[in-house]
Scaffold this active site. Sequence first.
Site, PDB file in Angstrom:
ATOM      1  CE  LYS A 183      -3.795  -2.349   0.180  1.00  0.00           C
ATOM      2  NZ  LYS A 183      -4.637  -2.426  -1.033  1.00  0.00           N
ATOM      3  CG  HIS A 321      -9.897  -6.819  -6.363  1.00  0.00           C
ATOM      4  ND1 HIS A 321     -11.062  -7.002  -5.655  1.00  0.00           N
ATOM      5  CD2 HIS A 321      -9.022  -6.252  -5.504  1.00  0.00           C
ATOM      6  CE1 HIS A 321     -10.883  -6.558  -4.421  1.00  0.00           C
ATOM      7  NE2 HIS A 321      -9.652  -6.106  -4.302  1.00  0.00           N
TER       8      HIS A 321
HETATM    9 MG    MG Z   1      -6.232  -2.624  -5.094  1.00  0.00          MG
END
Ligand code: MG
Length: 389
Positions: A183, A321
């Site tokens: 992230k 995803h």
């Molecule tokens: Mg993502």
Amino acid sequence: MRIVDIRETAIPLKSKLANSSFDFSEMTTSVVAVITDVIRDGKPVCGFAFNSTGRYACGAQMRERFIPRIMAAAPDTLLDATGENIDPDKVLAAMMRREKIGGDAERSIGMGTIEVAVWDAVAKIAGQPLYKVLADRFSGGTVPDKVFCYVGGGWYWPGQTIKDLQEEMRRHLDAGYNMVKMKVGGLPLDEDVRRLEAVLQIVGSGDNLAVDANGKFGRDEALAYAKALAPFKLRWFEEPCHPLDLALFAELASVYAPPLATGENLYSTQDVENLVRFGGWRAGSDIIQVDPPQAYGIAQYARTLEMLKRHGWQRSAMFPHGGNQMSLAMAAGFGLGGAESYPGVFGDFGGFADDARVENGAVTLSGRLGIGFEGQAALYKIMRELARI
Ligand code: MG
């Protein structure tokens, strides 16, 4: 042959993780069971799915609209041409009755989850793994024996140090993965760059590392991150800005040479077509990450791939995803670039079959029928209880 019942239950993910924009403390997912009147080994064949991760459970729409519409349809109208199996596309069409065009996300997640559960039942009725059914139908019958897989990790969590982050990444490499994602956007840019450099020390090169900003940045910050990240030549820079800010996507693509990625927040074929027509997305380099259970399911995903092919896109640019058994089956069956993996994250909903092996960055496929949730003991317990089998 008919669907005799469809059930849904909402399960909390019980995760303390956070990305740049939100934490998962309240996150739930809808688990769906589609129960048929086909009996195998003394039990009804049931199809299962859940609505992936990142969007909340959506049982209300299912119970009020989608399930009653399927159950009201004459059973024969939901069968394929052979009359020997269910046609998921006809089930989707039944759910879409009396729905106004547009506003896709309000229904695409509930419908997609039910549709994927129908595919699980279809493959079980056909006596095959889902990836084989998909390969036969959409991919000329070619089935890989393993699928490239990377870890969606590098989350922010309270009290985390850079050393903790490096240890996490080392664990993923030790587990057999070659590529990881982390992230960004949860800390100021200079601190994020320090985190990134620390992870690069572990994974070696930018080819083995992607970053995900979860749509957080406005224009100034997105451009500042693009400038700071470009020299690292990362595998991709995911969701720099709002998923529908096509003008900013196009601007980023004009100044940021390495690959960009998005798609997990696009819910219709039209959304994805807009991305490639107006968002500056570059065929041959950028990545598209639609999550099929959240975007009307597998039959619609096949239509999205057809549309993308017309625009010059290869399936190798598609990384669905989800990090779960459903996206793995689709990556294998459609011959996509690969799948995500969330080892040890999202409780019973992350990861693959308990006996899946990861070697040199690829995960092995099992011969289990359907999606193969039966190989995930903790998750299958929830599903079996829902179906009462
Ligand atoms: Mg993502």
